[in-house]
Design a protein around this motif. Structure first.
Motif, PDB file in Angstrom:
ATOM      1  N   ASN A  53       0.723  -1.228   0.074  1.00 33.00           N
ATOM      2  CA  ASN A  53       0.057  -0.254  -0.084  1.00 33.00           C
ATOM      3  C   ASN A  53       0.896   1.156   0.022  1.00 33.00           C
ATOM      4  O   ASN A  53       1.914   1.311   0.520  1.00 33.00           O
ATOM      5  CB  ASN A  53      -0.936   0.016   1.390  1.00 33.00           C
ATOM      6  N   ARG A 102      -9.410  -0.074  -5.253  1.00 31.30           N
ATOM      7  CA  ARG A 102      -8.274  -0.170  -4.640  1.00 31.30           C
ATOM      8  C   ARG A 102      -7.570   1.272  -4.019  1.00 31.30           C
ATOM      9  O   ARG A 102      -6.560   1.383  -3.420  1.00 31.30           O
ATOM     10  CB  ARG A 102      -7.038  -0.745  -5.501  1.00 31.30           C
ATOM     11  N   GLN A 159      -4.151   0.761  -2.617  1.00 30.99           N
ATOM     12  CA  GLN A 159      -3.883  -0.545  -1.737  1.00 30.99           C
ATOM     13  C   GLN A 159      -3.622  -1.682  -2.779  1.00 30.99           C
ATOM     14  O   GLN A 159      -3.949  -1.669  -3.990  1.00 30.99           O
ATOM     15  CB  GLN A 159      -5.062  -0.789  -1.103  1.00 30.99           C
ATOM     16  N   ARG A 160      -2.618  -2.544  -2.367  1.00 25.65           N
ATOM     17  CA  ARG A 160      -2.265  -3.564  -3.087  1.00 25.65           C
ATOM     18  C   ARG A 160      -1.689  -3.304  -4.581  1.00 25.65           C
ATOM     19  O   ARG A 160      -2.377  -3.617  -5.483  1.00 25.65           O
ATOM     20  CB  ARG A 160      -3.385  -4.622  -3.189  1.00 25.65           C
ATOM     21  N   THR A 161      -0.636  -2.396  -4.494  1.00 23.34           N
ATOM     22  CA  THR A 161      -0.127  -1.934  -5.757  1.00 23.34           C
ATOM     23  C   THR A 161      -0.064  -3.061  -6.727  1.00 23.34           C
ATOM     24  O   THR A 161       0.438  -3.893  -6.519  1.00 23.34           O
ATOM     25  CB  THR A 161       0.913  -1.027  -5.715  1.00 23.34           C
TER      26      THR A 161
END
Lengths: 116, 112
Positions: free
Chosen positions: B18, B64, B80-82
């Motif tokens: 993140n 995300r 988030q959760r690149t």
């Protein structure tokens, strides 16, 4: 739908030459706004000009001039006597909103290199 | 100086992590915008705030992504959760008048 086309991907000129950056736009609205921005290597976008669709007068600001022609849906930008500091990516943009920037559509940009 | 400060200027992160970016306009202008710019392209609108209210979000802003402007001054953009496709320059802009917007220098994100 709105669309902005900048057909010139990259241009190189020798210092002191004049250069014109082309911009062609598409919109179905009769009221719209056109912009030019400069993005130097440092990354920030620098506002250059805003023009509304009812004002077709050409504008000159120092070495910069803009030619707005509704008949050809073009808003071209000319730099006279180019300088090395003019090297940057230049974006043409279109907005159908007069009150906010949420509807601004940017073109893909033209990278200008001015060679000393 | 455009009166928009962004932090950090550069961020390298591993896929799946993140990240959060911050935008500080010089004063509390009503409107604040986030744009994303990928290599070789012009900026694309992501979202904008009028004071604390997030009034519009682009379809580019997947689940995300989340943006906040808690007190109507600074704003944060979190991813988030690149994914590798998130690699881009993230630009913030303030709009003191309907006539023009002032952009910050951006945060360049690289997802490896």
């Amino acid at each position: 739908a709105q669309k902005v086309t900048q057909a010139q991907t990259e241009i190189s000129v020798v210092e002191k030459e004049d250069v014109t950056l082309d911009c062609v736009y598409e919109t179905r609205d009769t009221t719209y706004y056109l912009f030019w921005y400069k993005q130097p290597p440092s990354g920030e976008l620098v506002f250059l000009i805003r023009r509304n669709s009812f004002d077709e007068q050409n504008e000159i600001s120092g070495r910069y001039s803009w030619n707005f022609q509704k008949s050809t849906s073009s808003f071209n930008f000319t730099i006279t006597a180019s300088q090395v500091v003019d090297s940057a990516v230049y974006f043409c943009a279109l907005s159908e909103s007069s009150t906010s920037y949420d509807k601004v559509i940017f073109g893909p940009g033209t990278s200008l290199s001015v060679i000393p | 100086d455009t009166g928009v400060s962004q932090d950090p200027r550069h961020k390298i992160t591993k896929r799946g992590q993140n990240v959060t970016f911050r935008c500080d306009p010089i004063s509390e202008h009503n409107r604040l915008y986030w744009y994303r710019q990928t290599l070789g392209q012009g900026p694309e609108f992501l979202t904008y705030f009028q004071n604390e209210a997030q009034l519009e979000k682009s379809r580019l802003l997947s689940d995300r992504f989340s943006a906040e402007r808690p007190k109507g001054s600074f704003s944060t953009l979190e991813i988030q959760r690149t994914e590798q496709g998130d690699s881009a320059m993230y630009l913030c802009a303030r709009d003191p008048a309907p006539t023009e917007a002032f952009f910050g220098q951006g945060t360049r994100l690289t997802v490896v």
